[in-house]
Scaffold this motif. Structure first.
Motif, mmCIF file in Angstrom:
data_model
loop_
_atom_site.group_PDB
_atom_site.id
_atom_site.type_symbol
_atom_site.label_atom_id
_atom_site.label_comp_id
_atom_site.label_asym_id
_atom_site.label_seq_id
_atom_site.Cartn_x
_atom_site.Cartn_y
_atom_site.Cartn_z
ATOM 1 N N GLU A 153 -33.141 8.564 72.035
ATOM 2 C CA GLU A 153 -34.326 7.883 72.566
ATOM 3 C C GLU A 153 -34.742 6.693 71.701
ATOM 4 N N GLU A 154 -34.428 6.782 70.419
ATOM 5 C CA GLU A 154 -34.740 5.692 69.484
ATOM 6 C C GLU A 154 -33.739 4.543 69.562
ATOM 7 N N GLY A 155 -32.719 4.704 70.411
ATOM 8 C CA GLY A 155 -31.735 3.632 70.539
ATOM 9 C C GLY A 155 -30.564 3.727 69.572
ATOM 10 N N LYS A 156 -30.339 4.945 69.032
ATOM 11 C CA LYS A 156 -29.200 5.111 68.133
ATOM 12 C C LYS A 156 -27.930 5.486 68.916
ATOM 13 N N ILE A 157 -26.801 5.315 68.245
ATOM 14 C CA ILE A 157 -25.505 5.626 68.850
ATOM 15 C C ILE A 157 -24.949 6.891 68.203
ATOM 16 N N ILE A 158 -24.584 7.870 69.033
ATOM 17 C CA ILE A 158 -24.108 9.156 68.510
ATOM 18 C C ILE A 158 -22.654 9.388 68.928
ATOM 19 N N ALA A 159 -21.810 9.765 67.964
ATOM 20 C CA ALA A 159 -20.466 10.218 68.305
ATOM 21 C C ALA A 159 -20.545 11.723 68.483
ATOM 22 N N MET A 160 -20.150 12.225 69.645
ATOM 23 C CA MET A 160 -20.251 13.672 69.855
ATOM 24 C C MET A 160 -18.966 14.273 70.405
ATOM 25 N N LYS A 161 -18.650 15.453 69.904
ATOM 26 C CA LYS A 161 -17.414 16.112 70.327
ATOM 27 C C LYS A 161 -17.586 16.671 71.730
ATOM 28 N N GLY A 162 -16.703 16.285 72.615
ATOM 29 C CA GLY A 162 -16.752 16.781 73.986
ATOM 30 C C GLY A 162 -15.735 17.888 74.198
ATOM 31 N N LEU A 163 -15.283 18.059 75.417
ATOM 32 C CA LEU A 163 -14.369 19.154 75.740
ATOM 33 C C LEU A 163 -12.927 18.802 75.356
#
Ligand code: ZN
Ligand code: ZN
Ligand code: FE
Length: 753
Positions: free
Chosen positions: A212-222
């Motif tokens: 919501e703050e406009g940050k970029i997240i790398a997240m592990k998916g399937l």
């Protein structure tokens, strides 16, 4: 005893790993039947005994109530002598032969599990919840039979609660191999600001806050990592674009739910059905309302998907946003990253926080991409949710390995009469992608108990997939690229006869050593006759022409008008450096690195550049995509052309240049150009069908990812009485080539006998 029957039943199809045995158990018990069910690697075997009526209900139930992700191909039953069973039981899976039943693709979390996530004490907000009807499959399987020890769930020891569900045959989690709960299962970890956060509720809270703050997240998916950010925040999306070094290629977006999706895009019935399917593909859907501008610039569609992991649902419960960008976690063209360590090293460069979990991804899969044309799903990138579902053929393809094309590679292996197409691999010229390719071939050989006895590859000797074939020390069959395209579509539809084949794409080597790509064939699976093609035009600079559509525009102009075109006052030339232009003309004149091509893709490139839509391409097929996006759909006009020994577009070019001079809008010119191509196709099909008495038309090649063209040509030819076959389950682009290679090799092998 008279009306008691005993049956031996064999079920083939996609039935392993999808909760099939417990399902059989439940309907057997419901119908008061005794016996057993056994899951061997060549199918599900049942011996069953009881009242005839109940047996009928049982057989109907198998077909009607089968688990969502199963796909039954055949059920054979025969009567056997009375056995006197006293109960119904499930026999533990055995590895009995080399003939294996299909491995299930990954399945989106089911509604029952989403419900359990709110009420089951040990699974409240637990992001790895799953059951026999849902959860990871292909991405976690190392070997068969599909048992927990053979998956990346092995390190997680089941707690007593999970174990009792796993062992209870009437439970939805009976033998659900990835079964887990907050006590015993995998866990997420968020790495942000040098800190590691392990409490899941904190992780969720902070992740939501960061997005919501406009940050970029790398997240592990399937099947690999994603990069996520707020899809409405232009500053952030634009920053991501810069970080990922991605100029114009649209980003995929995940919407919170179907209602939000409908607010932003035009969702018809088929789109709704497919985007909510357990495969949960990314669908290219017409846009209605704007997200951040940088999500996709200049396109009428958006690549949209809906949540499919429990985590996605938990995220959107808290997130006050309609959609997030969810693009592959990789650096430019490299394969999507799957392991935590590489993600820490690489993705932290392009993201503000890293969200990982401690279950390994074994088989990498990208999100699959498809579109709906003429009410049918058309797969563009076939991966998560689809791989490794087989394509059933009428040909024996056993022991054949097809190595595929080069730029958009998938390979294909044959087991019996089934073709198993690999997940989308990518561009083999990238060294990491080539590693992914060779590793995945090895994994497939092991997983599907396959020893290649025959290898089939593209005619192009320099394709890295052809070189791979050369290194295998096996008999090799070489197949012309566009013949393979047509054969792949034929294989999907189980056609084995002479057809009119139209293959339009970027480039593929022809048997005259020129570069083909706008081809009309009369062909069958064994051989082809080239009926017609677009006129050969120099491709100045070879591959450089692909990246610089203006080069093709100049090449066409120079071929048709010589240097006169410089006096046509063409706007697009204002973008081109004068020296560069002169240099280009001189290499065409002197024929330096100017291979001749009949490519439809290059023709579309030329027109896209000529109209000023795309002079320089920043991603694969950008120029034709921008040309298509510009179409005015209410214009039925077209240009003239000549069909002789080849198709000449000179008249088309003259008329386009006139239209440009008269300030006719590009949207109109684009429509007229597309309509022209449709007219050309129709004219040649009509003539060829008269001459050869063939009524079946097969469309293949990447150019048929052009929605406007595919939609109209299919409707037109069908209305004129032709039987039209186009791709649906397999990609019409080079990702489908391997299937065609496989079918051709199998046919030639069969004919040799
Ligand atoms: Zn479930
Ligand atoms: Zn547990
Ligand atoms: Fe191709």
């Amino acid at each position: 005893m008279k009306d008691i029957l005993t049956l031996k039943i064999k079920i083939k199809g996609l039935v392993q790993g999808v909760g099939f045995r417990p399902f059989i158990y439940r309907i057997a018990v419901k119908n008061n039947l005794y016996g057993w069910v056994d899951n061997r690697n060549d199918g599900v075997y049942i011996n069953i005994e009881g009242n005839q009526n109940n047996l009928n209900n049982f057989l109907v139930g198998i077909k009607m109530e089968a688990p969502p992700a199963s796909n039954i191909i055949s059920i054979n039953s025969e009567e056997i002598p009375f056995a006197g069973f006293k109960n119904f039981r499930i026999i533990k899976s055995k590895n009995t032969s080399n003939k294996i039943t299909d491995i299930s693709p990954d399945i989106a979390v089911c509604d029952d599990c989403l419900n359990d996530m709110k009420v089951q004490e040990n699974r409240i907000d637990y992001p790895f919840i799953n059951c026999t009807n849902c959860g990871p499959r292909f991405t976690i399987i190392k070997d068969l039979p599909y048992d927990r020890e053979q998956t990346t769930m092995k390190p997680f020891v089941m707690c007593d609660d999970c174990k009792s569900e796993y062992k209870n045959v009437s439970d939805r989690r009976f033998h659900a191999q990835p079964v887990a709960c907050s006590i015993c299962g995998p866990e997420y970890e968020l790495i942000y600001d040098g800190k590691k956060i392990n409490n899941f509720h904190d992780i969720l809270k902070i992740t939501v806050h960061l997005i919501e703050e406009g940050k970029i997240i790398a997240m592990k998916g399937l099947g690999g990592f994603h990069i996520a950010c707020d899809a409405q925040n232009e500053t952030t999306v634009n920053r991501l674009r810069e970080l990922k070094n991605r100029d114009g290629k649209p980003f995929a977006v995940m919407f919170s739910d179907i209602n939000k999706l409908k607010e932003y895009t035009e969702v018809d019935k088929t789109t709704e059905e497919r985007i909510l399917s357990w495969q949960r593909p990314i669908l290219l859907i017409p846009k209605k309302k704007k997200l951040a501008k940088s999500v996709c610039v200049g396109f009428q569609t958006i690549g949209a998907m809906l949540p499919y992991m429990p985590f996605h649902y938990l995220l959107f419960e808290k997130l006050k946003l309609p959609a997030i960008v969810l693009t592959s976690g990789n650096l430019s063209e490299e394969p999507i990253i799957i392991d935590n360590k590489t993600a820490k090293n690489e993705l932290s460069k392009i993201s503000d926080a890293l969200l990982v979990y401690n279950r390994d991804i074994y088989n990498r899969t990208d999100d699959s991409v498809a579109m709906i044309v003429n009410d049918k799903e058309r797969i563009i990138r076939r991966s998560r949710g689809y791989t490794p579902s087989p394509i059933n053929l009428n040909l024996n393809v056993d022991g054949i390995l097809a190595t595929g094309a080069e730029l958009v590679n998938c390979f294909c292996i044959g087991k019996g009469k089934q073709a198993i197409l690999s997940q989308h691999i990518g561009d083999l010229k990238n060294i990491e992608t080539l590693d992914f390719y060779t590793q995945t071939i090895d994994q497939f050989k092991k997983l599907f108990r396959m020893k290649p006895e025959l290898i089939v590859c593209d005619l192009h000797p320099d394709y890295l997939s052809s070189k791979y074939a050369d290194e295998q020390n096996q008999t090799i069959v070489r197949v012309q690229h566009h013949h393979a395209h047509i054969a792949s579509c034929m294989a999907e539809h189980n056609l084995d006869e002479k057809v009119i084949g139209i293959a339009f794409d970027g480039i593929g080597l022809g048997d005259d050593n020129k570069i083909w790509g706008g081809e009309f064939f009369v062909c069958d699976l064994n051989d082809y006759e080239r009926i017609n093609h677009f006129e050969y035009i120099p491709m100045p600079g070879g591959d450089k022409a692909t990246k610089n559509p203006w080069r093709m525009a100049v090449s066409y102009l120079y071929s048709y008008f010589g240097e006169d075109f410089k006096n046509f006052e063409l706007d697009f030339l204002k973008n081109i450096n004068g020296d560069e232009l002169d240099l280009l003309i001189s290499i065409i004149e002197k024929n330096i690195n100017c291979p001749l091509t009949s490519s439809a893709g290059r023709l579309f490139d030329a027109v896209s550049a000529l109209t000023g839509l795309c002079t320089h391409s920043s991603f694969h097929a950008e120029a034709p995509m921008r040309l298509e996006a510009a179409i005015n759909h209410n214009n039925n006009d077209s240009y003239n052309f000549d069909i002789g020994e080849y198709i000449s577009m000179k008249k088309t070019f003259i008329e386009i240049i006139n239209d440009l001079k008269n300030n006719i809008p590009v949207s109109k010119i684009s429509a007229k150009f597309h309509n022209t191509i449709i007219n050309i196709i129709f004219a040649i099909v009509f003539e060829t069908s008269e001459k050869y008495k063939i009524n079946k038309v097969v469309l293949s090649g990447g150019s048929f990812q052009n929605r406007y063209m595919l939609e109209r040509i299919e409707k037109l030819l069908t209305a004129k009485g032709f039987e039209v076959f186009s791709h649906s389950k397999t990609p019409s682009n080079d990702g489908g080539i391997a299937l065609g290679q496989l079918a051709i090799a199998a046919k030639r092998k069969e004919l040799k006998k």
